[in-house]
Scaffold this active site. Structure first.
Site, PDB file in Angstrom:
ATOM      1  N   SER A  97       0.808  -1.305   0.209  1.00 41.94           N
ATOM      2  CA  SER A  97      -0.277  -0.126   0.433  1.00 41.94           C
ATOM      3  C   SER A  97       1.215   1.570   0.223  1.00 41.94           C
ATOM      4  CB  SER A  97      -0.857  -0.179   0.950  1.00 41.94           C
ATOM      5  OG  SER A  97      -1.824   1.041   1.317  1.00 41.94           O
TER       6      SER A  97
ATOM      7  N   ASP B 207     -12.065  -6.408 -29.686  1.00 40.24           N
ATOM      8  CA  ASP B 207     -10.981  -7.025 -29.631  1.00 40.24           C
ATOM      9  C   ASP B 207     -10.486  -8.011 -28.361  1.00 40.24           C
ATOM     10  OD1 ASP B 207     -10.653  -7.631 -32.436  1.00 40.24           O
ATOM     11  OD2 ASP B 207      -9.182  -5.701 -32.285  1.00 40.24           O
TER      12      ASP B 207
ATOM     13  N   HIS C 187     -15.972   6.274  -8.732  1.00 40.93           N
ATOM     14  CA  HIS C 187     -14.129   5.411  -8.160  1.00 40.93           C
ATOM     15  C   HIS C 187     -13.440   5.284  -9.420  1.00 40.93           C
ATOM     16  CE1 HIS C 187     -11.972   2.539  -5.259  1.00 40.93           C
ATOM     17  NE2 HIS C 187     -11.226   3.568  -5.649  1.00 40.93           N
TER      18      HIS C 187
ATOM     19  N   SER D  80      -4.272  -1.309   0.101  1.00 37.94           N
ATOM     20  CA  SER D  80      -5.681  -1.417   1.299  1.00 37.94           C
ATOM     21  C   SER D  80      -6.633  -1.616  -0.024  1.00 37.94           C
ATOM     22  CB  SER D  80      -5.933   0.514   1.219  1.00 37.94           C
ATOM     23  OG  SER D  80      -5.941   1.079  -0.617  1.00 37.94           O
TER      24      SER D  80
ATOM     25  N   HIS E 270      -7.386   4.831 -11.678  1.00 34.81           N
ATOM     26  CA  HIS E 270      -7.210   5.648 -11.890  1.00 34.81           C
ATOM     27  C   HIS E 270      -7.081   6.642 -13.015  1.00 34.81           C
ATOM     28  CE1 HIS E 270      -8.822   5.926  -7.449  1.00 34.81           C
ATOM     29  NE2 HIS E 270      -8.584   5.383  -7.555  1.00 34.81           N
TER      30      HIS E 270
ATOM     31  N   TYR F  52      -5.722 -14.192 -35.162  1.00 33.43           N
ATOM     32  CA  TYR F  52      -4.840 -13.470 -35.024  1.00 33.43           C
ATOM     33  C   TYR F  52      -3.878 -13.853 -34.200  1.00 33.43           C
ATOM     34  CZ  TYR F  52      -2.720  -8.572 -34.395  1.00 33.43           C
ATOM     35  OH  TYR F  52      -2.718  -7.622 -33.557  1.00 33.43           O
TER      36      TYR F  52
ATOM     37  N   HIS G 224      -5.648  -2.346 -10.618  1.00 30.65           N
ATOM     38  CA  HIS G 224      -7.296  -1.100 -10.699  1.00 30.65           C
ATOM     39  C   HIS G 224      -5.876   0.051 -10.169  1.00 30.65           C
ATOM     40  CE1 HIS G 224      -9.425   1.303  -8.610  1.00 30.65           C
ATOM     41  NE2 HIS G 224      -8.534   2.370  -7.494  1.00 30.65           N
TER      42      HIS G 224
END
Lengths: 233, 233, 233, 233
Positions: free
Chosen positions: C44, C119, C168, C74, C96, C226, C94
């Site tokens: 974190s 795709d 978020h 966190s 932002h 592909y 994750h």
């Protein structure tokens, strides 16, 4: 003297890609040696990656090549028209930078919305009228210079150090080549932030006149106090 | 002590171009030494490329130069007004970063729309009212500080660590110079994503109050659990 | 095994700033060792510049630290909820990132508008509902995982390898940590181009279903053609 | 001969990430050796970071591999259709560059709004119609080439050196691979500035026809005077 000016014009041209103002060869900077009535300018269509100081072209005030192995920029006649009209101008730059060109295509002046703008440009950055068919078909580049002059009217060109030419893109200038590039960077930055500001709030107001006066004058007025005095520098 | 603070202020200033927050010299960072009642600040109009630690200027709380060979930033009086009012503030930064400045020009607060915002700012980032003509014409920089203070009102300045000054641009602050720059980066980033979000959905809702509380407090509240404890670091 | 996985998770985390997906410490990647029921995750609030392989934290499926000197991200409880529910998922990320977060703030799914999207994502990238006050106030990170699961419903999580969590930001996943980051980059890119496309033409149509099928299947279907076969690579 | 062409195609492919036109492997460049009826093209799904000259694939005009250890780009059939139809075309490029793809998703031509555009493209950059279900379900890549040809109609493909394929993205071409990439960069740049211009002024006018003629012809017409003559270069 011309050697020093070639170096300055070369460096100012090389600053264009460094500031993100040009793609490929889409830009040119010139500077005038007003004692000799000669202008140093970028050669036409030469890549920035391989361009050298000695590739700069020297022309007289009618555009005849005095020195250099290359053709001068195809926009040379536009530069010369501005130098002939405005003795205050020492350097000129033309680019197709993204945001200023977008305002040129939109056909609108870049509005004075904040102090970033007012630190360098006193009032809106004007957009020229369209050139007529005959202005385009003969002496196009010269007529581009003429329509810029018509747009500026009687203003001090160092207080409005740039315009956007309708459906074309930005021209900027300054007391020398370096200063011209500086103003071209400012114009691109305010073109970007003005677009975003107008998108956030389409009903925003132009900058308050007294705030514009304050910012322009603290940098450019007689009692300027931004930056260092010559002694301190 | 002042030597260490000069180093911190220098580094914080150099972080501005690194984070893309400044063009040319359009930004300044300061920090306060509250024991000595002295503030270290960037010199006015000096280029980042050539600036050195020893160029930082030390002023007293009235803005008189104590140490340094350069004039302090022209925005010094704004910084000092904030330090005098808020003992919690250890560092201040001013920039003309693109997106935060666009909100300042739009004359609107940067709205609290998500957790990115709520991790650092508790509620909207306010936009000041316009300064009046007389506030601009005399003691302009001091009055800029005063209008920021008026805008903050009674909030904890570390819970609202920045505002946008109408038609001008962002000021941010923090517990020290580094933290102030951190908050300026956050402000620019949320200014960018809020513009895009409002463009995607003009009828979006502000962040739910309980989600804002959760995010602000997990970083800044008494039971904060984001990051490492001092021991672990 | 865990050592190799730590290396992979470390590298996948370092790819986030390289792809422009994170500012400061705002992102985390994890991967699961499903044989040992252990998850490796970023610590974190640790800066990317100084983070080392050995700083990765190993937790069990309940989030207890097995190995490592730091607190885990966190957001660990969110990652674990997804691993417990979907055995197909090998890595989770994750961030932002600007444009995907803008869609999260707008409260809208990132629509399937073209083949770039198809795709990698079969159909819209959903936006979760708002968490309730009680879901935020206790077990917030676990409930974030639950609302992602509720949003996905019965779809194959590798066919919808990401969602945006309302107010978020984006979560993405894949068969391993590297693949998860790849999908996070795609999500950010389509979030950007979809915003521009909707701004150009607010009445555009979603991608034709048969074109989406074609593109998704030529990369992910049984007759995928592909890229290279394993033998050729 | 083929060795030299492989080198050119390799370099042109490597220019794509350098100009910011591709994410991951989302782009491909080819060139034709019209004497040998062979086409050199990027291998499918190979990362730019590790790609080497010798990885380029040589195919005949029906797409059969003549030389190379990899599968050719999955878009090979599209490239071949264009080469078979237009002997003027020497190189082709396909990308998913952000702004051109946004126009493709919007389903609209990239309008001719200024001289940046007119320096390379004579008139709007068209957007193809949607492919039908049956065109997608069998011979999809060949049909993509066919719909591009249908869209171009009888124009000189070097005067309209690119189109956007509906819900997919840009294809560009030129007299060789290098020129094709050049035109793809131009298309992305005008796609960007046209979006901004239309956002600034939704009621703007297309470029005046005589200004378009002037700019296109000063670069591409019989009396072209932009750049250097062969002798000077």
């Amino acid at each position: 003297m011309i050697t020093a000016l070639k170096q300055q014009v070369f460096e100012a041209n090389m600053d264009l890609p460094r500031h993100g103002l040009v793609t490929f060869t889409w830009g040119n900077v010139s500077a005038i040696d007003s004692e000799r009535n000669a202008v140093v300018i970028k050669p036409s269509g030469v890549a920035y990656e391989t361009m050298r100081v000695e590739d700069m072209v020297v022309v007289d005030m009618e555009g005849r090549v005095i020195e250099g192995n290359f053709r001068p920029s195809s926009d040379t006649a536009t530069h010369l028209a501005l130098y002939r009209r405005y003795p205050q101008i020492g350097g000129i730059v033309h680019t197709h930078s993204t945001y200023a060109t977008a305002w040129a295509q939109a056909g609108l002046p870049i509005p004075a919305l904040g102090t970033t703008h007012a630190d360098y440009f006193y009032g809106d950055i004007p957009c020229t009228r369209a050139l007529t068919r005959s202005e385009v078909e003969s002496d196009y580049e010269l007529n581009t210079g003429r329509v810029i002059i018509e747009t500026l009217g009687e203003v001090n060109p160092l207080h409005t150090p740039g315009v956007v030419v309708y459906q074309h893109g930005p021209f900027a200038w300054g007391k020398d080549a370096h200063d011209a590039v500086h103003n071209a960077v400012v114009m691109e930055e305010v073109a970007h932030m003005d677009w975003v500001a107008c998108s956030i709030n389409p009903r925003l107001r132009p900058i308050d006149g007294y705030l514009m006066d304050k910012h322009f004058n603290r940098k450019h007025g007689p009692g300027a106090y931004y930056g260092q005095t010559d002694k301190q520098r």
